[in-house]
Design an enzyme around this catalytic site. Structure first.
Site, PDB file in Angstrom:
ATOM      1  N   CYS A   2      -5.234 -55.487  -7.127  1.00 21.83           N
ATOM      2  CA  CYS A   2      -6.394 -56.357  -7.305  1.00 21.83           C
ATOM      3  C   CYS A   2      -7.027 -56.072  -8.672  1.00 21.83           C
ATOM      4  CB  CYS A   2      -7.480 -56.179  -6.248  1.00 21.83           C
ATOM      5  SG  CYS A   2      -6.907 -56.499  -4.589  1.00 21.83           S
ATOM      6  N   ARG A  27      -2.289 -57.615 -11.650  1.00 16.34           N
ATOM      7  CA  ARG A  27      -2.695 -56.651 -10.617  1.00 16.34           C
ATOM      8  C   ARG A  27      -2.641 -57.252  -9.210  1.00 16.34           C
ATOM      9  NH1 ARG A  27      -5.328 -52.283 -12.976  1.00 16.34           N
ATOM     10  NH2 ARG A  27      -6.255 -51.733 -10.985  1.00 16.34           N
ATOM     11  N   TRP A  72      -4.396 -58.789  -4.420  1.00 15.68           N
ATOM     12  CA  TRP A  72      -3.119 -58.426  -3.814  1.00 15.68           C
ATOM     13  C   TRP A  72      -3.510 -57.882  -2.451  1.00 15.68           C
ATOM     14  CZ3 TRP A  72      -0.438 -54.260  -1.746  1.00 15.68           C
ATOM     15  CH2 TRP A  72       0.954 -54.394  -1.667  1.00 15.68           C
ATOM     16  N   ASN A  98     -11.863 -53.657  -5.758  1.00 14.70           N
ATOM     17  CA  ASN A  98     -10.468 -53.226  -5.861  1.00 14.70           C
ATOM     18  C   ASN A  98     -10.379 -51.879  -5.142  1.00 14.70           C
ATOM     19  OD1 ASN A  98      -8.705 -51.621  -8.594  1.00 14.70           O
ATOM     20  ND2 ASN A  98      -7.885 -52.363  -6.695  1.00 14.70           N
ATOM     21  N   GLY A  99      -9.429 -51.755  -4.197  1.00 11.08           N
ATOM     22  CA  GLY A  99      -9.289 -50.485  -3.476  1.00 11.08           C
ATOM     23  C   GLY A  99      -9.243 -50.721  -1.981  1.00 11.08           C
ATOM     24  N   GLU A 468      17.960 -48.735 -12.688  1.00  9.29           N
ATOM     25  CA  GLU A 468      16.875 -49.550 -13.239  1.00  9.29           C
ATOM     26  C   GLU A 468      17.319 -51.007 -13.411  1.00  9.29           C
ATOM     27  OE1 GLU A 468      13.874 -49.474 -13.557  1.00  9.29           O
ATOM     28  OE2 GLU A 468      13.266 -50.762 -15.217  1.00  9.29           O
ATOM     29  N   LYS A 472      15.437 -54.176 -11.707  1.00  6.07           N
ATOM     30  CA  LYS A 472      14.913 -55.313 -12.486  1.00  6.07           C
ATOM     31  C   LYS A 472      15.465 -56.630 -11.940  1.00  6.07           C
ATOM     32  CE  LYS A 472      12.102 -54.068 -14.315  1.00  6.07           C
ATOM     33  NZ  LYS A 472      11.727 -52.694 -14.540  1.00  6.07           N
ATOM     34  N   GLU A 475      13.768 -57.460  -8.677  1.00  4.67           N
ATOM     35  CA  GLU A 475      12.343 -57.711  -8.839  1.00  4.67           C
ATOM     36  C   GLU A 475      12.041 -59.109  -9.368  1.00  4.67           C
ATOM     37  OE1 GLU A 475      10.728 -54.874 -11.603  1.00  4.67           O
ATOM     38  OE2 GLU A 475       8.806 -54.830 -10.582  1.00  4.67           O
ATOM     39  N   HIS A 491      32.990 -44.426  -1.712  1.00  2.00           N
ATOM     40  CA  HIS A 491      32.475 -43.720  -0.533  1.00  2.00           C
ATOM     41  C   HIS A 491      31.671 -44.662   0.367  1.00  2.00           C
ATOM     42  CE1 HIS A 491      33.937 -39.944  -2.064  1.00  2.00           C
ATOM     43  NE2 HIS A 491      33.363 -40.212  -3.243  1.00  2.00           N
ATOM     44  N   LYS A 590       1.364 -55.069 -10.225  1.00  3.68           N
ATOM     45  CA  LYS A 590       1.772 -54.107 -11.248  1.00  3.68           C
ATOM     46  C   LYS A 590       1.311 -52.688 -10.913  1.00  3.68           C
ATOM     47  CE  LYS A 590       2.764 -53.427 -15.882  1.00  3.68           C
ATOM     48  NZ  LYS A 590       4.220 -53.434 -15.734  1.00  3.68           N
TER      49      LYS A 590
END
Ligand code: M6R
Length: 595
Positions: A2, A27, A72, A98-99, A468, A472, A475, A491, A590
């Site tokens: 947020c 955010r 968010w 926010n929180g 990574e 990406k 995402e 394996h 983010k």
């Protein structure tokens, strides 16, 4: 998660708030809203849409004080009723938050018993009601202060009160910055959202509250009025504009040559910091890295580099899985790595390591972040603000910082250092070469966009880059990607191989080369389409692979940096080809401030 913002001054608050919210959308972006103080009360507009859509619906209002929020969802689904701002009965008080609040149910029940009517499922909504309740017996200033002292948990809050020409703020455990203008004040979750308006900032500490008017800032620390410290920020390092790029992600990838140069320029300062750490610890004998997501993959580089080059045993731990069972011994250093410095899991792990006797170093892109404040030693990567949810230049800056730590270590011989520096200095030009040859990446991305799954493989130092690359891809292109150490394919993952699952191999021209080529032959035998990321003029690879993306030649030890740029561009162009919202992928935010 947020983003919150606020404004008080002489400009039209709605315009400023919408502008800042657009910069804070990284955010969270499942809903948004603003609240404005008007002569006849507080006006709230909010919805489950993106900021620009809300702005288009909004009829301009003449108000010079307001607050804004981009969400968010954590407590309560993403609905219009749960969107912020939240207001008290009759919209006398409005709040953005926010929180997450702990134990808010008893407070809510108490307020309901006192006649307050709630409109949402959120924890936040108790705050405006608490303020309103307090105002029955005290001034608005005291009512806000008391409410912020009553609530528990993590919060950054901005509030407005009807008939008060003031903006109220306070925080515990979530970031909040005041931007100081001339006869105006701004508030935001991060300073880059305000970079267009000011370069003067006051970073609030936990338990700070402040009352802002256009011409004054009253800051209370531990209940006492305190003179605020204003920090000046370099505008270039706080720049969060698109500058003609179609997406922040592409712009941020294109800043990577500059990030390498800045890292090299700062090497002497890092050497000084490392010498202090070395002295305090009586020599570094063991390293534990703590991080999440892409920062964790960056941290994996240290697991290869430090033992191989410095002979220091190194263990990489996920912040979210860290079990603080072992006590830090003499000479053990915990390195917590986080772009935002606000990731809850990483901070929790870092604090646990510290409590267990480890000395704590933070590597972060945000100087005044919580992680930085918790650490004994701080190294700030100067990547500049990263807006796109997908981390790119900050991951590269973390990896470059870890290489620099190795280079700065006193045990590395002068000869080795100079040799490595020569190669390091060539990287910015080599990354620019990758940009010049982007067409081959774009054509592979067009091919990749039609698949549902893809597997990245690599060996040794490039294995973290395979992980990574796969992250990406998931995402932003929403293609299911997995990263494997190439030797692990047989394996289990071999069962997946076939025409429908392309394998993207990062080829390292080092001691692992022959084994990797064997793995690639095995892949081809299973008819999986093969894409190789490899140095130019490698006939073995070009004969084997269906597509080759070439990277300039560098020393194998530095090849992960160039390969990182390629996997980022590949994910970017695949997402573009699929028409995805590159900078704001679904369900993500983010900064992940919840465990
Ligand atoms: O701010 P941090 O570096 O601590 O964030 C950690 C992860 O949340 C982050 O790297 C995430 O995985 C990125 N969205 C990846 O692109």
């Amino acid at each position: 998660m947020c983003g919150i913002t606020g404004y008080i001054g002489y400009k039209n608050a709605d315009k400023v708030l919408f502008d800042c919210l657009k910069r804070l959308e990284y955010r969270g972006y499942d809903s948004c809203g603003i609240a404005l103080v008007q002569s006849d009360g507080i006006k709230v507009i909010k919805d489950t849409c993106r900021v620009k859509e809300l702005e288009a619906k909004h009829k301009k209002v003449n108000s010079k004080i307001g607050i804004g929020h981009t969400r968010w969802a954590t407590c309560g689904e993403p609905t219009a009723a749960n969107a912020h701002p939240h207001s008290s009965c009759g919209d006398k008080v409005a709040v953005v938050h926010n929180g997450t609040l702990d134990q808010f149910i008893p407070l809510k029940e108490d307020l309901i018993n006192k006649g307050h009517v709630f409109k949402s499922e959120t924890d936040t909504e108790i705050i405006p009601h608490l303020i309103e309740e307090n105002m029955k017996t005290m001034s608005a200033d005291d009512a806000v202060k008391k409410a912020l002292g009553t609530i528990q948990g993590a919060f950054a809050v901005a509030a407005i009160v009807q008939n008060e020409n003031k903006l109220y703020v306070g925080k515990v455990g979530c970031p909040l910055v005041i931007g100081v203008g001339d006869s105006e004040c701004y508030v935001a979750s991060d300073s880059s959202a305000l970079s267009k308006y000011t370069n003067r900032f006051i970073y609030l500490k936990d338990h700070d509250t402040a009352v802002l008017t256009p011409d004054s800032i009253k800051l209370f620390r531990n209940g006492k009025e305190t003179e605020p410290e204003i920090e000046l920020l370099d505008k270039n390092l706080n720049d969060a504009e698109l500058h003609g790029y179609p997406h922040f992600m592409l712009k941020e990838i294109h800043e990577e040559p500059r990030v390498i140069t800045t890292t090299i320029d700062d090497l002497d300062d890092l050497a000084t910091l490392l010498a202090t750490i070395d002295k305090d610890l009586g020599g570094i004998r063991m390293i534990k890295t703590l991080a999440c997501g892409s920062s964790y993959y960056a941290s994996l580089m240290m697991r290869y580099l430090a033992p191989q080059i410095l002979g220091i045993p190194t263990f990489a731990e996920l912040g979210s899985e860290y079990c603080s069972l072992t006590k830090g011994q003499k000479g053990t250093l915990a390195i917590a790595i986080s772009q935002s410095g606000e990731t809850a899991d990483t901070i929790k792990a870092a604090k646990a390591a510290k409590a267990n006797g480890y000395k704590l170093m933070a590597i972060t892109n945000v100087k005044n972040s919580q992680l930085a404040r918790a650490a004994d030693y701080v190294w700030t990567t100067k990547a500049g603000p990263e807006v796109s949810v997908a981390a790119t230049k900050t991951v590269l800056s973390q990896i470059a910082a870890l290489y620099s730590l190795i280079l700065a270590h006193p045990s590395l011989s002068k000869l080795n250092k100079e040799d490595a520096m020569d190669t390091f200095r060539k990287l910015p030009d080599q990354i620019n070469k990758i940009f010049e040859n982007v067409d081959s990446i774009i054509s592979v991305a067009s091919y990749l966009a039609d698949f549902k799954d893809a597997i990245y493989i690599a060996r040794g130092l490039n294995y973290p880059i395979a992980l990574e690359g796969a992250l990406k891809l998931k995402e932003i292109s929403y293609i299911h990607g997995e990263g494997y150490a190439a030797g692990e394919l047989k394996h289990g993952p071999f069962a997946l191989l076939g025409k429908e699952v392309p394998v993207i191999a990062i080829v390292s021209h080092d001691e692992n080369y022959d084994s990797l080529v064997t793995n690639l032959r095995e892949v081809k035998t299973r008819q999986a389409p093969l894409i190789a990321i490899s140095e130019e003029n490698d006939l073995t690879i070009s004969n084997l692979a269906d597509y080759v993306i070439t990277v300039p030649h560098t020393k194998p030890i530095l090849s992960p940096i160039l390969n990182l740029v390629v996997v980022q561009l590949l994910a970017y162009y695949t997402a573009v080809k699929k028409g995805n919202p590159v900078d704001f992928p679904r369900n993500l935010a983010k900064t992940v401030t919840v465990e």
